[in-house]
Design a protein around this motif. Structure first.
Motif, PDB file in Angstrom:
ATOM      1  N   ASP A   8       7.440   2.784   5.111  1.00 47.16           N
ATOM      2  CA  ASP A   8       8.318   2.918   3.952  1.00 47.16           C
ATOM      3  C   ASP A   8       9.094   4.235   4.129  1.00 47.16           C
ATOM      4  O   ASP A   8       8.655   5.117   4.881  1.00 47.16           O
ATOM      5  CB  ASP A   8       7.460   2.960   2.681  1.00 47.16           C
ATOM      6  CG  ASP A   8       8.258   3.331   1.454  1.00 47.16           C
ATOM      7  OD1 ASP A   8       9.286   2.673   1.204  1.00 47.16           O
ATOM      8  OD2 ASP A   8       7.865   4.292   0.760  1.00 47.16           O
ATOM      9  N   ASP A  10      11.338   6.167   1.284  1.00 48.37           N
ATOM     10  CA  ASP A  10      11.346   7.103   0.150  1.00 48.37           C
ATOM     11  C   ASP A  10       9.935   7.346  -0.382  1.00 48.37           C
ATOM     12  O   ASP A  10       9.219   6.412  -0.743  1.00 48.37           O
ATOM     13  CB  ASP A  10      12.223   6.551  -0.979  1.00 48.37           C
ATOM     14  CG  ASP A  10      13.672   6.416  -0.563  1.00 48.37           C
ATOM     15  OD1 ASP A  10      14.316   7.462  -0.359  1.00 48.37           O
ATOM     16  OD2 ASP A  10      14.158   5.274  -0.434  1.00 48.37           O
ATOM     17  N   GLY A  11       9.549   8.606  -0.429  1.00 51.42           N
ATOM     18  CA  GLY A  11       8.224   8.964  -0.935  1.00 51.42           C
ATOM     19  C   GLY A  11       7.142   8.904   0.128  1.00 51.42           C
ATOM     20  O   GLY A  11       6.009   9.303  -0.122  1.00 51.42           O
ATOM     21  N   THR A  12       7.497   8.366   1.299  1.00 50.56           N
ATOM     22  CA  THR A  12       6.522   8.256   2.388  1.00 50.56           C
ATOM     23  C   THR A  12       6.934   9.123   3.579  1.00 50.56           C
ATOM     24  O   THR A  12       6.149   9.946   4.047  1.00 50.56           O
ATOM     25  CB  THR A  12       6.381   6.783   2.835  1.00 50.56           C
ATOM     26  OG1 THR A  12       5.967   6.003   1.710  1.00 50.56           O
ATOM     27  CG2 THR A  12       5.363   6.649   3.965  1.00 50.56           C
ATOM     28  N   GLY A  44       9.117   1.564  -4.692  1.00 49.60           N
ATOM     29  CA  GLY A  44       8.627   0.351  -4.051  1.00 49.60           C
ATOM     30  C   GLY A  44       9.482  -0.877  -4.306  1.00 49.60           C
ATOM     31  O   GLY A  44       9.120  -1.971  -3.884  1.00 49.60           O
ATOM     32  N   ASP A 177       3.952   4.384  -0.481  1.00 46.51           N
ATOM     33  CA  ASP A 177       3.548   5.337  -1.519  1.00 46.51           C
ATOM     34  C   ASP A 177       3.415   4.692  -2.894  1.00 46.51           C
ATOM     35  O   ASP A 177       3.369   5.401  -3.893  1.00 46.51           O
ATOM     36  CB  ASP A 177       4.564   6.485  -1.600  1.00 46.51           C
ATOM     37  CG  ASP A 177       5.911   6.014  -2.104  1.00 46.51           C
ATOM     38  OD1 ASP A 177       6.461   5.052  -1.527  1.00 46.51           O
ATOM     39  OD2 ASP A 177       6.406   6.577  -3.092  1.00 46.51           O
ATOM     40  N   ASP A 181       4.179  -1.318  -2.218  1.00 42.22           N
ATOM     41  CA  ASP A 181       3.973  -1.311  -0.765  1.00 42.22           C
ATOM     42  C   ASP A 181       2.693  -2.068  -0.415  1.00 42.22           C
ATOM     43  O   ASP A 181       2.653  -2.847   0.538  1.00 42.22           O
ATOM     44  CB  ASP A 181       3.884   0.131  -0.250  1.00 42.22           C
ATOM     45  CG  ASP A 181       5.180   0.889  -0.438  1.00 42.22           C
ATOM     46  OD1 ASP A 181       6.046   0.812   0.433  1.00 42.22           O
ATOM     47  OD2 ASP A 181       5.321   1.548  -1.485  1.00 42.22           O
TER      48      ASP A 181
HETATM   49 MG   LIG Z   1       8.477   4.453  -1.309  1.00 39.04          MG
END
Ligand SMILES: [Mg+2]
Length: 229
Positions: A8, A10-12, A44, A177, A181
């Protein structure tokens, strides 16, 4: 050891800052002449899914007719914001070392599984030089399907077609994240590592039942152990 790692974004791997949400406001304003009154929760979700939620919020008639045009605007707005991404965003802890470590491992193929439409995924990765560490072109994107749960089979098919490699479910990991996911990993019958570097804390992610959960990716050896075992 054969492994397919589906990252992933964004955020990961990265956080791009407020611009990640703001480009939706800008794209909607360009396409419809107005901004949404509030923001939808995006973690997500795929870009077409987020656009669909905004069209519902704005009570736009015949919403399906608008999605493709708004995604074109979204691509333009993110491209125009590349400097903002570089200045306001960051690569998350441990990411570069983990991508390099796994990249040195025979049999490992790393690509992305992301809700971003493909050009925006590429731009976010390239803004931080991560595109050089991942085989981006065989990933699965929000532009492939609005339903994230459909994306694991799409990635597997692309990897088979373009790289001539077949992976068994136990050889495939989704790293993300959010609960979405994990849901897409389960829908694709593959394993899932969740990291608490996005919107959700370790304590929120831990009860979801992923195969592994980490605070972040900073312990390269621990991450490699999980993904390669
Ligand atoms: Mg993400």
């Amino acid at each position: 050891m054969d492994r397919l790692i589906l990252w992933d974004i964004d955020g990961t791997l990265v956080r791009v800052g407020d611009i990640g949400a703001d480009v939706f406001d800008r794209a909607l304003e360009r396409a419809l002449g107005r901004r949404p009154p509030e923001r939808v929760q995006m973690s997500g979700k795929t870009d077409p899914q987020i656009v669909g939620e905004y069209l519902a919020m704005l009570a736009v008639a015949d919403p399906a007719a608008h999605v493709a045009g708004i995604l074109v605007e979204l691509e333009k707005e993110l491209a125009a914001a590349e400097q903002e991404i570089r200045s306001g965003g960051r690569v998350l802890p441990g990411v570069v070392d983990v991508l390099k470590r796994l990249g040195e491992q025979d049999g490992v193929l790393q690509t992305v599984l992301t809700g971003n439409i493909a050009p925006n995924a590429l731009l976010k990765l390239a803004s931080f030089g991560l595109d050089a560490l991942i085989d981006v072109t065989v990933g699965a994107f929000g532009s492939d399907h609005a339903d994230r749960n459909a994306l694991v089979p799409i990635a597997l098919a692309r990897v088979a077609e373009q790289r001539g490699r077949e992976f068994a479910p136990a050889q495939v990991w989704v790293v993300g994240d959010s609960a979405n996911d994990l849901a897409c990993a389960r829908a694709g019958d593959v394993r899932c590592l969740l990291v608490a570097t996005g919107r959700y804390s370790f304590d929120e992610l831990a009860p979801l039942g992923a195969d592994a959960v980490l605070d972040d990716l900073s312990d390269t050896s621990a991450v490699a152990e999980i993904l390669l075992t």
